[in-house]
Design a protein around this motif. Structure first.
Motif: not given
Length: 95
Positions: A2, A9, A52, A62-64, A74-78, A82
């Motif tokens: 992105n 985080y 969401e 989350l890493k946002a 966007s985001w992803e669970e970490v 991490e």
């Protein structure tokens, strides 16, 4: 990737606020608004807003991808392992 975003985080420690909405096609649904304090890799804080269509898992990290113009795009669970050390220290200090 992105472009033009900064990764922050966050840890989800509370529910998002639910809001009923009507889509352009006339159907309705629910969105959840999360107002969170995120930390970059050096521990600098930033208020981030995440919208969401579902309830997110409590205590998840989350890493946002944050954009000053759009907020979280966007985001992803970490995994906890991490999350950069400085960001994790800040997240843990809020407990």
């Amino acid at each position: 990737m992105n472009y033009g975003t900064i990764p922050y985080y966050v840890q989800l420690t509370q529910d998002g606020k639910s809001e009923k909405i009507t889509y352009n096609d006339g159907t309705s649904g629910t969105i959840y608004r999360y107002n969170l304090t995120g930390y970059d890799k050096s521990g600098k804080s930033q208020q981030v807003k995440l919208i969401e269509s579902r309830i997110l898992k409590h205590d998840a990290y989350l890493k946002a991808a944050y954009s000053k113009k759009e907020n979280v795009i966007s985001w992803e669970e970490v995994k906890k392992s991490e999350v950069p050390v400085a960001a994790l220290e800040e997240l843990n200090s809020r407990k």
